[in-house]
Scaffold this motif. Structure first.
Motif, PDB file in Angstrom:
ATOM      1  N   UNK A  66      -6.695 -42.545  26.202  1.00 36.70           N
ATOM      2  CA  UNK A  66      -8.008 -41.883  26.189  1.00 36.70           C
ATOM      3  C   UNK A  66      -7.927 -40.570  25.411  1.00 36.70           C
ATOM      4  N   UNK A  67      -6.874 -39.802  25.667  1.00 40.67           N
ATOM      5  CA  UNK A  67      -6.676 -38.553  24.929  1.00 40.67           C
ATOM      6  C   UNK A  67      -6.623 -38.808  23.428  1.00 40.67           C
ATOM      7  N   UNK A  68      -5.840 -39.812  23.023  1.00 37.78           N
ATOM      8  CA  UNK A  68      -5.683 -40.092  21.601  1.00 37.78           C
ATOM      9  C   UNK A  68      -7.013 -40.480  20.967  1.00 37.78           C
ATOM     10  N   UNK A  69      -7.812 -41.272  21.677  1.00 35.29           N
ATOM     11  CA  UNK A  69      -9.106 -41.708  21.141  1.00 35.29           C
ATOM     12  C   UNK A  69     -10.090 -40.540  21.068  1.00 35.29           C
ATOM     13  N   UNK A  70     -10.195 -39.768  22.158  1.00 36.48           N
ATOM     14  CA  UNK A  70     -11.158 -38.660  22.212  1.00 36.48           C
ATOM     15  C   UNK A  70     -10.838 -37.616  21.154  1.00 36.48           C
ATOM     16  N   UNK A  71      -9.585 -37.186  21.100  1.00 35.10           N
ATOM     17  CA  UNK A  71      -9.251 -36.121  20.163  1.00 35.10           C
ATOM     18  C   UNK A  71      -9.047 -36.649  18.749  1.00 35.10           C
ATOM     19  N   UNK A  72      -8.793 -37.939  18.614  1.00 36.17           N
ATOM     20  CA  UNK A  72      -8.822 -38.529  17.286  1.00 36.17           C
ATOM     21  C   UNK A  72     -10.231 -38.477  16.707  1.00 36.17           C
ATOM     22  N   UNK A  73     -11.216 -38.804  17.567  1.00 36.15           N
ATOM     23  CA  UNK A  73     -12.611 -38.682  17.136  1.00 36.15           C
ATOM     24  C   UNK A  73     -12.983 -37.246  16.826  1.00 36.15           C
ATOM     25  N   UNK A  74     -12.501 -36.300  17.652  1.00 37.12           N
ATOM     26  CA  UNK A  74     -12.764 -34.887  17.395  1.00 37.12           C
ATOM     27  C   UNK A  74     -12.147 -34.440  16.079  1.00 37.12           C
ATOM     28  N   UNK A  75     -10.967 -34.992  15.756  1.00 34.01           N
ATOM     29  CA  UNK A  75     -10.319 -34.647  14.493  1.00 34.01           C
ATOM     30  C   UNK A  75     -11.129 -35.145  13.304  1.00 34.01           C
ATOM     31  N   UNK A  76     -11.680 -36.348  13.416  1.00 32.89           N
ATOM     32  CA  UNK A  76     -12.509 -36.889  12.335  1.00 32.89           C
ATOM     33  C   UNK A  76     -13.749 -36.030  12.131  1.00 32.89           C
ATOM     34  N   UNK A  77     -14.365 -35.633  13.248  1.00 31.71           N
ATOM     35  CA  UNK A  77     -15.563 -34.781  13.148  1.00 31.71           C
ATOM     36  C   UNK A  77     -15.219 -33.433  12.529  1.00 31.71           C
TER      37      UNK A  77
END
Length: 201
Positions: A66-77
């Motif tokens: 979950x961390x990887x997905x959430x902050x991966x999305x934040x990194x893309x943004x």
């Protein structure tokens, strides 16, 4: 390291309070800063959860996905917004650091994981890449020093402006300048917390 549970409590408290303040900024701050405040609130709460002492609560194994997905999305943004400058580039580095720590702290990532779950407050319990960890440590150390340097002159000016015309100008300065200084103090706190967490890898 002596007393890892105590350091986990302190990190959890600092990051939780910082995330709460950033959430308040996202609701009542200037419109142009609300997006950054929301990103910082997510970062603060995410770091607080990551720092929870294992004696209090053991994070589920799947939480690292979950961390990887959430902050991966934040990194893309943050990457999309990085072209506009500002704090987007720092958010990008911070989000990628969270993804990196989540992957490193996942069960089986390192040889020192105890009991099959993420001992996220025990130094050496997670598996990280030394070179990448060192680069991130250097970045956040420089960020903290730079942020602290920006806060010191503001405090000195506020302390020295107590006579003559400075007194009358100091009132609106405090009212208008407290938010940016507190926002920078929150970023400084999260930078210190990130540095401390990276030290455990």
């Amino acid at each position: 390291m002596h007393g890892p549970a105590l350091s986990g409590w302190l990190l959890m408290l600092l990051c939780g309070v910082t995330g709460a303040y950033c959430l308040l900024r996202a609701r009542s701050g200037p419109t142009g800063e609300r997006g950054a405040a929301r990103a910082e609130a997510v970062m603060g709460f995410g770091m607080a959860a990551m720092a929870v002492p294992a004696a209090l609560f053991t994070l589920p194994d799947r939480i690292w996905v979950v961390y990887a997905v959430v902050f991966g999305g934040a990194a893309v943004r943050a990457l999309v917004g990085a072209r506009r400058g500002g704090h987007h580039l720092h958010h990008l580095v911070g989000s990628l650091a969270m993804v990196y720590m989540a992957v490193a702290m996942a069960p089986g990532a390192g040889q020192g994981v105890h009991g099959g779950h993420g001992a996220h407050t025990t130094p050496g319990a997670a598996g990280g890449i030394p070179l990448l960890t060192g680069v991130l440590l250097a970045y956040f150390a420089l960020y903290v020093l730079r942020s602290a340097g920006r806060l010191i002159p503001a405090d000195a000016v506020a302390a020295g402006g107590g006579s003559g015309g400075g007194a009358s100008a100091g009132v609106p300065g405090i009212a208008g300048g407290s938010r940016p200084e507190l926002a920078m103090a929150c970023r400084l706190t999260m930078g210190l917390a990130m540095f401390a967490m990276l030290l455990t890898l």
